[in-house]
Design a protein around this motif. Structure first.
Motif, short mmCIF file in Angstrom:
data_model
loop_
_atom_site.label_atom_id
_atom_site.label_comp_id
_atom_site.label_asym_id
_atom_site.label_seq_id
_atom_site.Cartn_x
_atom_site.Cartn_y
_atom_site.Cartn_z
N THR A 1 0.81 -1.23 0.00
CA THR A 1 0.00 0.00 0.00
C THR A 1 0.84 1.27 0.00
O THR A 1 0.57 2.19 -0.78
CB THR A 1 -0.91 0.04 1.25
OG1 THR A 1 -0.10 -0.18 2.41
CG2 THR A 1 -2.01 -1.01 1.17
N MET A 2 1.86 1.34 0.87
CA MET A 2 2.51 2.63 1.11
C MET A 2 3.29 3.15 -0.10
O MET A 2 3.56 4.35 -0.19
CB MET A 2 3.44 2.54 2.33
CG MET A 2 2.70 2.40 3.65
SD MET A 2 1.55 3.78 3.97
CE MET A 2 2.68 5.16 4.06
N HIS A 3 3.61 2.26 -1.07
CA HIS A 3 4.28 2.78 -2.28
C HIS A 3 3.31 3.58 -3.14
O HIS A 3 3.72 4.24 -4.08
CB HIS A 3 4.97 1.66 -3.08
CG HIS A 3 4.21 0.40 -3.21
ND1 HIS A 3 4.73 -0.82 -2.86
CD2 HIS A 3 2.95 0.15 -3.64
CE1 HIS A 3 3.83 -1.76 -3.08
NE2 HIS A 3 2.75 -1.20 -3.55
N HIS A 4 2.01 3.53 -2.82
CA HIS A 4 1.04 4.34 -3.56
C HIS A 4 0.95 5.76 -2.99
O HIS A 4 0.18 6.58 -3.50
CB HIS A 4 -0.33 3.67 -3.59
CG HIS A 4 -0.28 2.33 -4.28
ND1 HIS A 4 0.15 2.19 -5.58
CD2 HIS A 4 -0.54 1.08 -3.84
CE1 HIS A 4 0.13 0.90 -5.91
NE2 HIS A 4 -0.28 0.21 -4.87
N VAL A 5 1.72 6.03 -1.94
CA VAL A 5 1.82 7.42 -1.44
C VAL A 5 2.96 8.08 -2.22
O VAL A 5 4.12 7.67 -2.11
CB VAL A 5 2.14 7.44 0.07
CG1 VAL A 5 2.32 8.87 0.56
CG2 VAL A 5 1.05 6.73 0.86
N HIS B 1 6.61 -3.29 0.46
CA HIS B 1 6.80 -2.05 -0.31
C HIS B 1 7.68 -2.36 -1.51
O HIS B 1 8.62 -3.14 -1.42
CB HIS B 1 7.50 -1.02 0.60
CG HIS B 1 7.39 0.39 0.13
ND1 HIS B 1 8.01 0.85 -1.01
CD2 HIS B 1 6.73 1.46 0.66
CE1 HIS B 1 7.73 2.14 -1.17
NE2 HIS B 1 6.96 2.53 -0.18
N PHE B 2 7.39 -1.71 -2.66
CA PHE B 2 8.30 -1.77 -3.82
C PHE B 2 9.65 -1.22 -3.39
O PHE B 2 9.71 -0.21 -2.68
CB PHE B 2 7.81 -0.86 -4.97
CG PHE B 2 6.52 -1.25 -5.61
CD1 PHE B 2 6.10 -2.57 -5.71
CD2 PHE B 2 5.71 -0.26 -6.18
CE1 PHE B 2 4.91 -2.90 -6.36
CE2 PHE B 2 4.52 -0.57 -6.82
CZ PHE B 2 4.12 -1.89 -6.91
N ILE B 3 10.74 -1.84 -3.87
CA ILE B 3 12.06 -1.33 -3.52
C ILE B 3 12.90 -1.11 -4.77
O ILE B 3 12.78 -1.86 -5.75
CB ILE B 3 12.79 -2.29 -2.55
CG1 ILE B 3 14.08 -1.64 -1.99
CG2 ILE B 3 13.10 -3.64 -3.19
CD1 ILE B 3 14.70 -2.40 -0.82
N LEU C 1 -2.32 5.84 -13.43
CA LEU C 1 -2.44 5.51 -12.00
C LEU C 1 -1.80 6.60 -11.14
O LEU C 1 -2.25 6.88 -10.03
CB LEU C 1 -1.80 4.16 -11.69
CG LEU C 1 -2.57 2.95 -12.22
CD1 LEU C 1 -1.70 1.69 -12.15
CD2 LEU C 1 -3.87 2.74 -11.44
N GLY C 2 -0.70 7.17 -11.64
CA GLY C 2 -0.08 8.33 -10.98
C GLY C 2 0.68 8.02 -9.71
O GLY C 2 1.13 8.94 -9.03
N ALA C 3 0.86 6.76 -9.34
CA ALA C 3 1.59 6.45 -8.10
C ALA C 3 2.13 5.03 -8.15
O ALA C 3 1.54 4.16 -8.78
CB ALA C 3 0.68 6.62 -6.88
N GLY C 4 3.22 4.81 -7.42
CA GLY C 4 3.85 3.49 -7.35
C GLY C 4 5.36 3.68 -7.23
O GLY C 4 6.10 3.49 -8.19
N ARG C 5 5.80 4.11 -6.03
CA ARG C 5 7.21 4.50 -5.83
C ARG C 5 8.05 3.29 -5.42
O ARG C 5 7.67 2.52 -4.53
CB ARG C 5 7.31 5.57 -4.74
CG ARG C 5 6.74 6.90 -5.15
CD ARG C 5 7.76 7.77 -5.87
NE ARG C 5 8.84 8.20 -4.98
CZ ARG C 5 10.11 7.78 -5.07
NH1 ARG C 5 10.49 6.92 -5.98
NH2 ARG C 5 11.02 8.24 -4.21
#
Ligand code: SAM
Length: 282
Positions: A164-168, A195-197, A220-224
């Motif tokens: 979830t938090m990679h969508h911030v 989290h994506f790394i 989608l605009g997010a995915g860090r």
């Protein structure tokens, strides 16, 4: 993969069929059927850029399942699953209620398809709730009357922030959000986190960057894909468990976090671009 027709009459109320949804795309990579044409286009883009991208979704979900099984040993009987996603083969409540049929689970998401499917599935399980809220506004979650009627924040609980938090998008806000949640937990609570790394190696960073580019710069605009240090900053205040027999406590690629058994081969580069951790609030 089955794609749904997208004529308005066939789409559930509240769903915009022209905008891709991360819940449906992730569900699609896990083999789910709730994928619209607009989602499929994003999935094709990702898979063309990184053919093994599906390993990220599978690794993440396998980690969630094993972490839930692990935590049944704690006797904690309340679970708050933030950004729970579409129901899939095995869901948090099915895993934890197999060990303790009195375990209570609150699922939270903001995707209308997730909320519709979740509510239909859970209709007759009165110890499980599906709540619509913004998980990146912790106060909204922590003060929600229905959540508080099921979960007692004064007692240890399991908080899941899995995938979830990679969508911030905001790098400063992400650790603040986790701090607000962790501060609200009673000592002895556990956090399940993935989290994506960006693995920060010449071989793997390009894989992370190719997917990040599609997610962040697309609809989608997010995915860090954050660095190890950026991810660890989100887990402050937690004592992390050892992720396998050979490593010290900390993060591990999801596939390597206490795998169920031996592997025939190594894991793909894409599978190394998502990490998981389980931590205990001190
Ligand atoms: N946690 C599940 C798992 O790991 O299998 C699902 C992860 S899925 C990649 C991310 C989920 O977070 C989606 O279901 C999405 O709808 C949900 N989500 C994203 N932003 C959210 C927000 N602001 N509030 C609530 N849910 C959100």
């Amino acid at each position: 993969m089955t794609t749904h027709a997208t004529s308005p009459s066939q789409v559930p109320v509240g769903v915009d069929p022209t905008r891709p949804s991360i819940a449906r795309i992730y569900g699609g990579f896990l083999g789910g059927k709730d994928v619209y044409e607009v989602d499929r286009q994003v999935m094709v883009k990702i898979s063309s850029a990184v053919p093994e991208a599906v390993d990220i979704a599978r690794g993440n979900r396998g980690f969630l399942n094993r972490a839930c099984r692990f935590l049944t040993q704690t006797n904690i009987d309340q679970f708050l699953d933030c950004g729970s996603g579409l129901p899939t083969a095995e869901n948090t409540h099915q895993i934890v209620q197999r060990y303790n049929d009195e375990a209570r689970v609150v699922y939270i998401d903001n995707d209308p398809v997730v909320l519709a499917h979740g509510r239909a599935l859970l209709e007759d399980n009165f110890r499980v709730r599906m709540i619509g809220a913004d998980i990146f506004e912790p106060r909204q979650v922590l003060e929600d009357v229905t959540i508080r009627s099921v979960v007692d924040f004064a007692k240890p609980l399991v908080l899941l922030q899995v995938g979830t938090m990679h969508h911030v998008a905001d790098d400063e806000r992400a650790p603040e959000i986790m701090r607000e949640y962790i501060d609200a937990l009673a000592p002895g609570s556990y956090v399940v986190f993935s989290h994506f790394i960006d693995p920060e190696t010449p071989e793997l960073t390009p894989i992370a960057k190719r997917i990040e580019n599609i997610l962040v710069n697309g609809p989608l605009g997010a995915g860090r894909f954050r660095t190890r240090d950026e991810i660890m900053a989100m887990l402050d205040g937690l004592e992390l468990v050892t992720p396998n027999v050979q490593d010290p406590p900390g993060l591990a690629p999801c596939d390597l976090w206490w795998p169920d058994g031996p592997r025939l081969g190594g894991i793909s580069g894409a599978a190394r671009c998502i990490v998981g951790a389980v931590g205990r609030k001190l």
